[in-house]
Motif scaffolding. Structure first.
Motif, mmCIF file in Angstrom:
data_model
loop_
_atom_site.group_PDB
_atom_site.id
_atom_site.type_symbol
_atom_site.label_atom_id
_atom_site.label_comp_id
_atom_site.label_asym_id
_atom_site.label_seq_id
_atom_site.Cartn_x
_atom_site.Cartn_y
_atom_site.Cartn_z
ATOM 1 N N TRP A 1 30.982 -45.955 -17.236
ATOM 2 C CA TRP A 1 30.601 -46.533 -18.399
ATOM 3 C C TRP A 1 31.446 -45.963 -19.695
ATOM 4 N N THR A 2 32.463 -46.906 -20.085
ATOM 5 C CA THR A 2 33.195 -46.201 -21.166
ATOM 6 C C THR A 2 32.543 -46.850 -22.475
ATOM 7 N N THR A 3 33.138 -46.112 -23.563
ATOM 8 C CA THR A 3 32.536 -46.392 -24.873
ATOM 9 C C THR A 3 32.524 -47.769 -25.026
ATOM 10 N N ARG A 4 33.579 -48.412 -24.947
ATOM 11 C CA ARG A 4 33.647 -49.981 -25.104
ATOM 12 C C ARG A 4 32.339 -50.680 -24.468
ATOM 13 N N GLU A 5 32.535 -50.153 -23.182
ATOM 14 C CA GLU A 5 31.216 -51.025 -22.443
ATOM 15 C C GLU A 5 29.979 -50.766 -22.724
ATOM 16 N N LEU A 6 29.748 -49.457 -23.237
ATOM 17 C CA LEU A 6 28.252 -49.177 -23.737
ATOM 18 C C LEU A 6 28.149 -49.835 -24.949
ATOM 19 N N LEU A 7 29.032 -49.944 -25.883
ATOM 20 C CA LEU A 7 29.033 -50.811 -27.277
ATOM 21 C C LEU A 7 28.816 -52.182 -26.914
ATOM 22 N N THR A 8 29.538 -52.532 -25.954
ATOM 23 C CA THR A 8 29.364 -54.037 -25.859
ATOM 24 C C THR A 8 27.907 -54.454 -25.363
ATOM 25 N N ALA A 9 27.495 -53.689 -24.295
ATOM 26 C CA ALA A 9 26.292 -53.937 -23.722
ATOM 27 C C ALA A 9 25.259 -53.965 -24.976
ATOM 28 N N SER A 10 25.225 -53.033 -25.691
ATOM 29 C CA SER A 10 24.469 -52.680 -27.017
ATOM 30 C C SER A 10 24.269 -53.874 -27.854
ATOM 31 N N VAL A 11 25.629 -54.336 -28.106
ATOM 32 C CA VAL A 11 25.613 -55.442 -29.179
ATOM 33 C C VAL A 11 25.156 -56.632 -28.474
ATOM 34 N N ILE A 12 25.552 -56.657 -26.989
ATOM 35 C CA ILE A 12 25.091 -58.022 -26.494
ATOM 36 C C ILE A 12 23.386 -58.081 -26.586
ATOM 37 N N ALA A 13 22.898 -56.828 -26.413
ATOM 38 C CA ALA A 13 21.470 -56.585 -26.651
ATOM 39 C C ALA A 13 20.907 -56.953 -28.066
ATOM 40 N N MET A 14 21.555 -56.721 -28.945
ATOM 41 C CA MET A 14 21.362 -56.805 -30.436
ATOM 42 C C MET A 14 21.329 -58.315 -30.626
ATOM 43 N N ALA A 15 22.317 -59.115 -30.200
ATOM 44 C CA ALA A 15 22.615 -60.646 -30.315
ATOM 45 C C ALA A 15 21.517 -61.269 -29.774
ATOM 46 N N PHE A 16 20.881 -60.639 -28.574
ATOM 47 C CA PHE A 16 19.826 -61.422 -28.065
ATOM 48 C C PHE A 16 18.484 -61.075 -28.491
ATOM 49 N N VAL B 1 26.225 -68.582 -29.320
ATOM 50 C CA VAL B 1 27.571 -68.189 -28.680
ATOM 51 C C VAL B 1 28.464 -67.598 -29.861
ATOM 52 N N PRO B 2 28.495 -68.201 -30.962
ATOM 53 C CA PRO B 2 29.422 -67.599 -32.069
ATOM 54 C C PRO B 2 28.899 -66.321 -32.181
ATOM 55 N N LEU B 3 27.657 -66.167 -32.306
ATOM 56 C CA LEU B 3 26.869 -64.502 -32.702
ATOM 57 C C LEU B 3 27.552 -63.466 -31.515
ATOM 58 N N LEU B 4 27.204 -63.853 -30.378
ATOM 59 C CA LEU B 4 27.675 -63.091 -29.312
ATOM 60 C C LEU B 4 29.128 -62.908 -29.344
ATOM 61 N N ALA B 5 30.010 -63.835 -29.588
ATOM 62 C CA ALA B 5 31.370 -63.568 -29.838
ATOM 63 C C ALA B 5 31.710 -62.660 -30.780
ATOM 64 N N SER B 6 31.371 -62.746 -32.058
ATOM 65 C CA SER B 6 31.641 -61.938 -33.124
ATOM 66 C C SER B 6 31.065 -60.635 -33.099
ATOM 67 N N SER B 7 29.877 -60.441 -32.422
ATOM 68 C CA SER B 7 29.229 -59.251 -32.098
ATOM 69 C C SER B 7 30.103 -58.386 -31.107
ATOM 70 N N ILE B 8 30.586 -58.966 -29.799
ATOM 71 C CA ILE B 8 31.292 -58.331 -29.025
ATOM 72 C C ILE B 8 32.720 -57.701 -29.767
ATOM 73 N N ARG B 9 33.384 -58.701 -30.487
ATOM 74 C CA ARG B 9 34.437 -58.303 -31.215
ATOM 75 C C ARG B 9 34.209 -56.952 -31.972
ATOM 76 N N ARG B 10 32.999 -57.119 -32.943
ATOM 77 C CA ARG B 10 32.868 -55.836 -33.530
ATOM 78 C C ARG B 10 32.401 -54.412 -32.747
ATOM 79 N N ALA B 11 31.818 -55.062 -31.759
ATOM 80 C CA ALA B 11 31.632 -53.797 -30.685
ATOM 81 C C ALA B 11 32.925 -53.072 -30.048
ATOM 82 N N GLU B 12 33.707 -54.090 -30.041
ATOM 83 C CA GLU B 12 35.320 -53.510 -29.332
ATOM 84 C C GLU B 12 35.812 -52.528 -30.461
ATOM 85 N N ARG B 13 35.920 -52.951 -31.700
ATOM 86 C CA ARG B 13 36.540 -52.461 -32.870
ATOM 87 C C ARG B 13 35.694 -51.137 -32.823
ATOM 88 N N ALA B 14 34.583 -51.014 -33.106
ATOM 89 C CA ALA B 14 33.591 -49.746 -33.370
ATOM 90 C C ALA B 14 34.082 -48.823 -32.079
#
Lengths: 196, 262
Positions: free
Chosen positions: A12-27, B189-202
């Motif tokens: 698990w890279t930081t990118r993957e951890l963050l991506t998983a976490s924000v996917i969860a947040m969006a859901f 869909v736009p919410l997920l897209a913008s969230s993932i972009r933000r996560a990658e930057r963070a």
């Protein structure tokens, strides 16, 4: 990174951890809505409850399909339940449902897809397996469904399986819709689609 | 701030988890009622606004009503046919035992929700994550990644409003509950897209600051597990045991089982 950390989290890279976490947040936005629907239909009995329980599977199914990594379903499902705590008075129970659905998602992902086989039948099997397990764990126990007649029980299991399969299919459709925006290119699903 | 707010979130989870399991096993209506009362008394003693608890519990009364109305039509007849018939609805006999089974199931759910409020209404999620990292040894890379994502919550809410406004400007959407769900479907869909972009930057920013480089780390804010937390867990369990003993003495506890007695 130290050896201890690498041993604990091998892939698990930081990118993957963050991506998983924000996917969860969006859901979480969806999970909070589902919670109120769940509370509203709970009194309508086992059929309505079976039907709505499947919606909580959406984050876990999306995570397994997009990240294709052990732990993804649990992390995304649990975090979406955790993040829902401030937004719903049923927070701790939603967290419980999230953790349980995450475990079911992991089990189903491991048994059916092995995190790498994602044909349409695998996705349907993934949802169906999760539906049966979750029905057995939650609905059968907390509602004392053993008191219900056989046709009622069979119909309820059928509804649970159908909604979990539907959630898995919606997650796949959602993943493909999000992929078109280009943001999933660094995920296992995005890379596989790019090289396909 | 009330005393429940000051406790370590982990202590509340440790105290509540076995009690929630016990409540799920109750088979008589009095035990859930007693636990609901206990939860409300503890909330009131911690100066939790009563309207917050009622806001959560009011819909549960409808759930209770639904269970009482529907259980007589769903339950296996041989389990309840020995109890008195109260009335006939469309040729279906409504047994007292079936109504009691619905009542028990509904009260059990109300008790579970009430006890869960002890955590929900008095806990900050970020403190819960800190406690998981600092006391429960959750790997900090996972814990702090989740905390970073939790910080995105207001941004995501703003983003969701922005997406909805954009849809409204284009004349998409309709009022009502179905309209709200259709809007959520369009926004995800736009919410997920913008969230993932933000996560990658963070994630890039965090990696650039050597996040995860060491097996241990310092903490800006410490959440402590004090003897007071231990005392709360023990006192809460003792209180629950006392309630159960009192119910037992009154002969209204009933067996603890996943199999429903009718």
């Amino acid at each position: 990174m130290s050896r201890a950390v690498r041993l604990a989290l091998p892939a698990w890279t930081t990118r993957e951890l963050l991506t998983a976490s924000v996917i969860a947040m969006a859901f979480t936005v969806a999970v909070v809505s589902f919670t109120y629907v769940y509370a509203a239909v709970l009194g309508l009995g086992i059929f309505a409850r079976s039907a709505v329980t499947g919606s909580f599977f959406l984050p876990a199914a999306f995570a397994v399909y997009v990240l294709r990594k052990p732990g993804a379903a649990f992390l995304v499902s649990a975090v979406s339940g955790l993040a829902a705590i401030p937004f719903t008075p049923y927070g701790l129970l939603v967290l419980g449902i999230g953790v349980l659905t995450g475990i079911v998602g992991e089990l189903s992902g491991f048994v059916i897809t092995r995190y790498r086989r994602f044909g349409i039948m695998h996705v349907v099997g993934f949802g169906a397996f999760a539906g049966i397990v979750e029905f057995g764990l939650v609905l059968l126990s907390s509602l004392r469904t053993s008191t219900f007649t056989a046709p009622v029980l069979l119909a309820a299991i059928g509804i649970a399986v159908a909604t979990f399969v539907l959630a898995a299919l919606v997650a796949v459709a959602l993943a493909h819709a999000v992929r078109r925006t280009g943001v999933l290119i660094n995920t296992a699903f995005g890379r596989e689609e790019a090289f396909a | 701030m009330g005393w429940l707010y000051r406790l370590n979130p982990l202590a509340k989870v440790i105290a509540l988890a076995p009690v929630l399991a016990v409540v799920a096993l109750t088979t008589d209506p009095f035990a859930p009622l007693a636990f609901t009362a206990l939860a409300l008394v503890l909330l009131a003693s911690s100066r939790v606004p009563l309207h917050s608890a009622l806001y959560a519990l009011a819909p549960m009364l409808l759930v209770l009503l639904g269970f009482v109305v529907l259980y007589p039509f769903l339950i296996r007849r041989e389990l309840v046919s020995h109890t008195p018939t109260l009335l006939q609805v469309g040729g279906v006999p409504i047994y007292e035992g079936a109504i009691m089974a619905g009542l028990r199931a509904g009260l059990r759910i109300i008790a579970l929700v009430s006890l869960a409020l002890l955590f929900n209404l008095t806990t900050d999620v970020s403190d819960f994550m800190r406690a998981l990292v600092q006391q429960a040894r959750l790997p900090y890379r996972i814990g702090y990644s989740i905390m970073v994502a939790l910080r995105f919550a207001p941004l995501l809410r703003y983003e969701l409003e922005l997406i909805r406004s954009a849809h409204r400007v284009r004349g998409i959407g309709q009022p009502g509950l179905l309209g709200d769900f259709a809007q959520l479907r369009r926004a995800i869909v736009p919410l997920l897209a913008s969230s993932i972009r933000r996560a990658e930057r963070a994630a890039l920013a965090m990696d650039g600051r050597a996040f995860g480089a060491f097996s241990t780390r310092t903490h800006f804010r410490r959440v402590r597990l004090t003897p007071l937390d231990g005392a709360f867990v023990l006192a809460f369990w003792a209180l629950v045991a006392l309630v159960m003993l009192a119910l037992q003495a009154l002969g209204v506890l009933g067996p603890l089982s996943f199999v429903q007695r009718v």
